[in-house]
Design a protein around this motif. Structure first.
Motif, PDB file in Angstrom:
ATOM      1  N   ASN A 443     -18.659 -39.808 -26.990  1.00 29.49           N
ATOM      2  CA  ASN A 443     -18.780 -40.398 -25.656  1.00 29.49           C
ATOM      3  C   ASN A 443     -17.447 -40.747 -25.012  1.00 29.49           C
ATOM      4  OD1 ASN A 443     -21.639 -40.445 -25.819  1.00 29.49           O
ATOM      5  ND2 ASN A 443     -21.475 -42.176 -27.248  1.00 29.49           N
ATOM      6  N   LYS A 444     -16.346 -40.220 -25.526  1.00 30.11           N
ATOM      7  CA  LYS A 444     -15.059 -40.525 -24.928  1.00 30.11           C
ATOM      8  C   LYS A 444     -14.934 -39.817 -23.583  1.00 30.11           C
ATOM      9  CE  LYS A 444     -12.745 -41.067 -29.362  1.00 30.11           C
ATOM     10  NZ  LYS A 444     -11.707 -40.543 -30.265  1.00 30.11           N
ATOM     11  N   PRO A 445     -14.552 -40.532 -22.540  1.00 28.24           N
ATOM     12  CA  PRO A 445     -14.370 -39.862 -21.242  1.00 28.24           C
ATOM     13  C   PRO A 445     -13.167 -38.946 -21.272  1.00 28.24           C
ATOM     14  CG  PRO A 445     -13.602 -42.136 -21.156  1.00 28.24           C
ATOM     15  CD  PRO A 445     -14.265 -41.971 -22.502  1.00 28.24           C
ATOM     16  N   ALA A 446     -13.226 -37.904 -20.464  1.00 27.42           N
ATOM     17  CA  ALA A 446     -12.098 -36.978 -20.393  1.00 27.42           C
ATOM     18  C   ALA A 446     -10.869 -37.717 -19.878  1.00 27.42           C
ATOM     19  CB  ALA A 446     -12.434 -35.817 -19.456  1.00 27.42           C
ATOM     20  N   PRO A 447      -9.739 -37.528 -20.514  1.00 26.70           N
ATOM     21  CA  PRO A 447      -8.526 -38.252 -20.086  1.00 26.70           C
ATOM     22  C   PRO A 447      -8.046 -37.750 -18.735  1.00 26.70           C
ATOM     23  CG  PRO A 447      -7.997 -36.594 -21.746  1.00 26.70           C
ATOM     24  CD  PRO A 447      -9.498 -36.640 -21.655  1.00 26.70           C
ATOM     25  N   LYS A 448      -7.373 -38.631 -18.025  1.00 26.74           N
ATOM     26  CA  LYS A 448      -6.797 -38.229 -16.747  1.00 26.74           C
ATOM     27  C   LYS A 448      -5.601 -37.319 -17.002  1.00 26.74           C
ATOM     28  CE  LYS A 448      -8.229 -42.364 -14.246  1.00 26.74           C
ATOM     29  NZ  LYS A 448      -7.800 -43.519 -13.451  1.00 26.74           N
ATOM     30  N   VAL A 449      -5.490 -36.296 -16.184  1.00 31.68           N
ATOM     31  CA  VAL A 449      -4.429 -35.317 -16.372  1.00 31.68           C
ATOM     32  C   VAL A 449      -3.256 -35.655 -15.458  1.00 31.68           C
ATOM     33  CG1 VAL A 449      -3.844 -32.883 -16.266  1.00 31.68           C
ATOM     34  CG2 VAL A 449      -6.148 -33.588 -16.910  1.00 31.68           C
ATOM     35  N   ALA A 450      -2.089 -35.779 -16.084  1.00 28.52           N
ATOM     36  CA  ALA A 450      -0.900 -36.059 -15.285  1.00 28.52           C
ATOM     37  C   ALA A 450      -0.568 -34.868 -14.400  1.00 28.52           C
ATOM     38  CB  ALA A 450       0.270 -36.357 -16.222  1.00 28.52           C
ATOM     39  N   LYS A 451      -0.023 -35.145 -13.260  1.00 25.36           N
ATOM     40  CA  LYS A 451       0.328 -34.064 -12.337  1.00 25.36           C
ATOM     41  C   LYS A 451       1.478 -33.253 -12.928  1.00 25.36           C
ATOM     42  CE  LYS A 451      -1.134 -36.326  -8.081  1.00 25.36           C
ATOM     43  NZ  LYS A 451      -0.730 -36.811  -6.755  1.00 25.36           N
ATOM     44  N   LYS A 452       1.274 -32.008 -13.032  1.00 24.71           N
ATOM     45  CA  LYS A 452       2.334 -31.126 -13.500  1.00 24.71           C
ATOM     46  C   LYS A 452       2.070 -29.737 -12.983  1.00 24.71           C
ATOM     47  CE  LYS A 452      -0.059 -31.076 -17.959  1.00 24.71           C
ATOM     48  NZ  LYS A 452       0.092 -31.269 -19.397  1.00 24.71           N
ATOM     49  N   LYS A 453       3.002 -28.859 -13.238  1.00 22.51           N
ATOM     50  CA  LYS A 453       2.896 -27.496 -12.746  1.00 22.51           C
ATOM     51  C   LYS A 453       1.630 -26.839 -13.284  1.00 22.51           C
ATOM     52  CE  LYS A 453       5.352 -23.090 -12.787  1.00 22.51           C
ATOM     53  NZ  LYS A 453       6.544 -22.379 -13.307  1.00 22.51           N
ATOM     54  N   VAL A 454       0.905 -26.146 -12.408  1.00 23.05           N
ATOM     55  CA  VAL A 454      -0.366 -25.538 -12.777  1.00 23.05           C
ATOM     56  C   VAL A 454      -0.293 -24.030 -12.591  1.00 23.05           C
ATOM     57  CG1 VAL A 454      -2.812 -25.378 -12.196  1.00 23.05           C
ATOM     58  CG2 VAL A 454      -1.685 -27.606 -12.194  1.00 23.05           C
ATOM     59  N   SER A 455      -0.786 -23.269 -13.587  1.00 23.07           N
ATOM     60  CA  SER A 455      -0.905 -21.826 -13.461  1.00 23.07           C
ATOM     61  C   SER A 455      -2.375 -21.455 -13.596  1.00 23.07           C
ATOM     62  CB  SER A 455      -0.065 -21.126 -14.545  1.00 23.07           C
ATOM     63  OG  SER A 455      -0.484 -21.541 -15.827  1.00 23.07           O
ATOM     64  N   VAL A 456      -2.684 -20.183 -13.397  1.00 19.88           N
ATOM     65  CA  VAL A 456      -4.082 -19.728 -13.421  1.00 19.88           C
ATOM     66  C   VAL A 456      -4.243 -18.661 -14.491  1.00 19.88           C
ATOM     67  CG1 VAL A 456      -5.922 -18.601 -12.104  1.00 19.88           C
ATOM     68  CG2 VAL A 456      -4.428 -20.272 -10.979  1.00 19.88           C
ATOM     69  N   HIS A 457      -5.324 -18.778 -15.258  1.00 26.25           N
ATOM     70  CA  HIS A 457      -5.646 -17.795 -16.294  1.00 26.25           C
ATOM     71  C   HIS A 457      -6.967 -17.126 -15.942  1.00 26.25           C
ATOM     72  CE1 HIS A 457      -6.125 -16.047 -20.348  1.00 26.25           C
ATOM     73  NE2 HIS A 457      -7.399 -16.387 -20.209  1.00 26.25           N
ATOM     74  N   LYS A 458      -6.990 -15.798 -16.012  1.00 26.85           N
ATOM     75  CA  LYS A 458      -8.216 -15.036 -15.786  1.00 26.85           C
ATOM     76  C   LYS A 458      -8.968 -14.931 -17.113  1.00 26.85           C
ATOM     77  CE  LYS A 458     -10.077 -12.493 -12.323  1.00 26.85           C
ATOM     78  NZ  LYS A 458     -10.234 -12.962 -10.949  1.00 26.85           N
ATOM     79  N   VAL A 459     -10.161 -15.486 -17.167  1.00 24.17           N
ATOM     80  CA  VAL A 459     -10.923 -15.534 -18.416  1.00 24.17           C
ATOM     81  C   VAL A 459     -11.388 -14.132 -18.805  1.00 24.17           C
ATOM     82  CG1 VAL A 459     -12.993 -16.433 -19.561  1.00 24.17           C
ATOM     83  CG2 VAL A 459     -11.702 -17.880 -17.962  1.00 24.17           C
ATOM     84  N   VAL A 460     -11.172 -13.782 -20.073  1.00 24.82           N
ATOM     85  CA  VAL A 460     -11.655 -12.509 -20.610  1.00 24.82           C
ATOM     86  C   VAL A 460     -12.644 -12.809 -21.735  1.00 24.82           C
ATOM     87  CG1 VAL A 460      -9.540 -11.290 -20.040  1.00 24.82           C
ATOM     88  CG2 VAL A 460      -9.774 -12.351 -22.290  1.00 24.82           C
ATOM     89  N   LYS A 461     -13.404 -11.804 -22.128  1.00 27.21           N
ATOM     90  CA  LYS A 461     -14.398 -11.976 -23.178  1.00 27.21           C
ATOM     91  C   LYS A 461     -13.726 -12.448 -24.465  1.00 27.21           C
ATOM     92  CE  LYS A 461     -18.164  -9.569 -25.541  1.00 27.21           C
ATOM     93  NZ  LYS A 461     -18.905  -8.297 -25.715  1.00 27.21           N
ATOM     94  N   GLY A 462     -14.295 -13.468 -25.087  1.00 28.67           N
ATOM     95  CA  GLY A 462     -13.736 -14.001 -26.320  1.00 28.67           C
ATOM     96  C   GLY A 462     -12.893 -15.244 -26.119  1.00 28.67           C
ATOM     97  N   ASP A 463     -12.489 -15.530 -24.870  1.00 28.70           N
ATOM     98  CA  ASP A 463     -11.727 -16.748 -24.608  1.00 28.70           C
ATOM     99  C   ASP A 463     -12.600 -17.976 -24.841  1.00 28.70           C
ATOM    100  OD1 ASP A 463      -9.360 -15.558 -23.967  1.00 28.70           O
ATOM    101  OD2 ASP A 463      -9.609 -15.695 -21.795  1.00 28.70           O
TER     102      ASP A 463
END
Length: 505
Positions: A443-463
């Motif tokens: 039941n732990k809430p998801a931690p807040k994410v610090a602002k930092k550089k963000v990139s994008v990943h295209k999900v492929v089968k098996g990820d």
């Protein structure tokens, strides 16, 4: 039990983490039995991690049967089951009894622990490979000046993977959030209660009196192989604890017969035709009901027959209605791809039944090698996880379930609550300081994410979230928080935002 430090542990941890739906289903299955097993381990002062061993042995499926005829949660082969006093006859197979098989398995594991110089990893290897095989491997290494611990021995691949699989399951149960897996909640209290039965009663009537489905009754009582429980066998039935009062009340007020069938013990040399005539049914039906071949004419005096309680078989009843439902059987394809999920333990029939028994002969058996997994392209866990005794189509072969199958259908309620309130028992490893298996918090809430550089990943089968977190040096919780995700599986083609941190390649 000490942690095993080996590359195979990481491999199998990743393997199970990539199949969250399968892990959730196995965990949900365990909820009926794991409290009882853990209690028995604590009573015997054995490691509570052993309560996770049925995940490896049978995917916590009490009805599981391997191609080598190993059966039940603990996968006893027939000879070893007999040696540990597990009855296997026309009426019942106690290898599938959750209570009786647990007592037998813990007796066996306790014996193996002592036989292998109080080393649990070697005891587990012996459970899988046979204690004689492990002892010979240790003797060879000792004679060559090599180590005699689990990781030093030459052994079959299945045995080499056996303890790493258990360690992998333990890793996930201890910290499911790290691997992006949500486990059902299991209250720290008994799920079932044992009831002694002294009257003939049909299984469908027993289920109705307990106000549960026949399917649930059979799930708790998979050792019964016929549709009637004979009072002369004094069977002990398991019922959900919260249904025991209703069962006793309904049994007391029940009017009429509890069973359409009764037992008949033939005299030596008595003919089947004479018995059929006595009970007003056809010879063919009597043979079909009791598993006799067409050419057999004399009844076995050692086996109680199932016959109609009144003259003539009940209307509408067919032999198929009387037989126990089909047992989930592992297909050859599934066995080839994941032999340890449901397997034939090479447990020596020569092992003495008592923990204090003397060492067995060096000729303890070893198990046949399994086929290669490389030819199978579907989820190796799919057959055991999704097969159903009520749906023969699912037991015919491996069902093609995507590796990243959605977990939306899994109840959101197997981990113990974070606060464990049984004061008399300290569930902490004595030598390693590991946290107790049962304390993973869901039941732990998801931690807040610090602002930092963000990139994008295209999900492929098996990820999976876990594999991507490792690849991009981040955490599953950060990925979930950044992408506003729940527990749903990743979909190929989707874009996933990744916190800015260098890729590990």
């Amino acid at each position: 039990m000490p942690n095993l430090q080996d590359d195979r542990v990481e491999y199998w941890t990743n393997y199970y983490a990539a199949r969250p739906a399968s892990v959730q289903i196995m965990a949900q299955r365990s909820s009926k039995y794991i409290h009882y097993i853990t209690q028995e381990l604590e009573r015997r002062n054995m490691p509570t991690e052993l309560a996770l061993l049925p995940f490896v042995e049978s995917a916590y499926n009490a009805k599981a049967v391997s191609s080598a005829k190993a059966a039940g949660l603990w996968q006893f082969i027939p000879s070893t089951g007999t040696h540990y006093n597990l009855t296997q006859d026309w009426w019942k197979d106690q290898r599938r009894d959750p209570v009786q098989s647990t007592h037998a398995a813990l007796n066996y594991l306790s014996y193996l622990h002592g036989f292998q110089d109080n080393d649990w990893h070697l005891a587990l290897a012996s459970y899988n490979w046979g204690e004689g095989s492990v002892k010979r491997a240790r003797d060879r290494n000792a004679n060559s000046g090599l180590g005699t611990d689990y990781l030093s021995l030459r052994m079959p691949k299945e045995t080499r993977d056996y303890v790493p699989k258990l360690q992998a399951i333990e890793n996930i149960i201890r910290n499911p959030d790290r691997y992006g897996i949500k486990l059902p909640h299991v209250p720290d209290q008994p799920y079932f209660e044992k009831i002694n039965n002294t009257r003939d009663i049909d299984i469908d009537i027993a289920a109705r009196l307990a106000e549960i489905s026949v399917e649930e009754f059979r799930e708790l009582n998979p050792s019964f192989q016929r549709s009637v429980l004979l009072g002369e066998h004094s069977p002990q039935i398991l019922l959900p604890k919260h249904k025991v009062t209703a069962y006793k009340r309904n049994l007391k007020s029940h009017k009429g017969a509890l069973s359409a069938w009764e037992g008949y013990t033939p005299a030596p040399g008595e003919s089947l035709a004479g018995i059929a005539d006595k009970y007003g049914i056809s010879l063919a039906k009597l043979k079909s009901l009791n598993g006799y071949g067409a050419k057999q004419s004399v009844a076995l005096s050692s086996r109680t027959l199932m016959v109609p309680r009144n003259s003539g078989a009940p209307a509408g009843i067919t032999p198929d209605d009387i037989m126990a439902p089909a047992i989930n059987t592992a297909s050859p394809a599934m066995l080839a791809s994941n032999a340890n999920v449901i397997r034939a333990s090479a447990m020596s029939p020569t092992v003495p039944a008592q923990v204090t028994a003397p060492a067995p002969s060096p000729a303890a058996n070893s198990r046949p090698a399994m086929a290669s997994a490389s030819a199978v392209t579907v989820d190796p866990l799919a057959d055991i996880i999704y097969s159903s005794g009520n749906n023969p189509a699912l037991t015919a072969g491996v069902r093609a379930v995507p590796v990243a199958a959605s977990s939306a259908a899994i109840p959101s309620a197997v981990s113990r609550p974070a606060v464990y309130k049984r004061p008399a028992v300290a569930v902490v490893a004595k030598t390693t300081g590991k946290p107790a298996v049962r304390t993973a918090s869901l039941n732990k809430p998801a931690p807040k994410v610090a602002k930092k550089k963000v990139s994008v990943h295209k999900v492929v089968k098996g990820d999976t979230l876990y594999s991507l977190a490792k690849r991009y040096n981040t955490s599953v919780q950060d990925l979930k928080a950044l992408n506003n995700m729940g527990s749903a599986a990743l979909k190929p083609g989707a874009s996933l935002r990744i916190p800015g941190a260098g890729s590990r390649g």
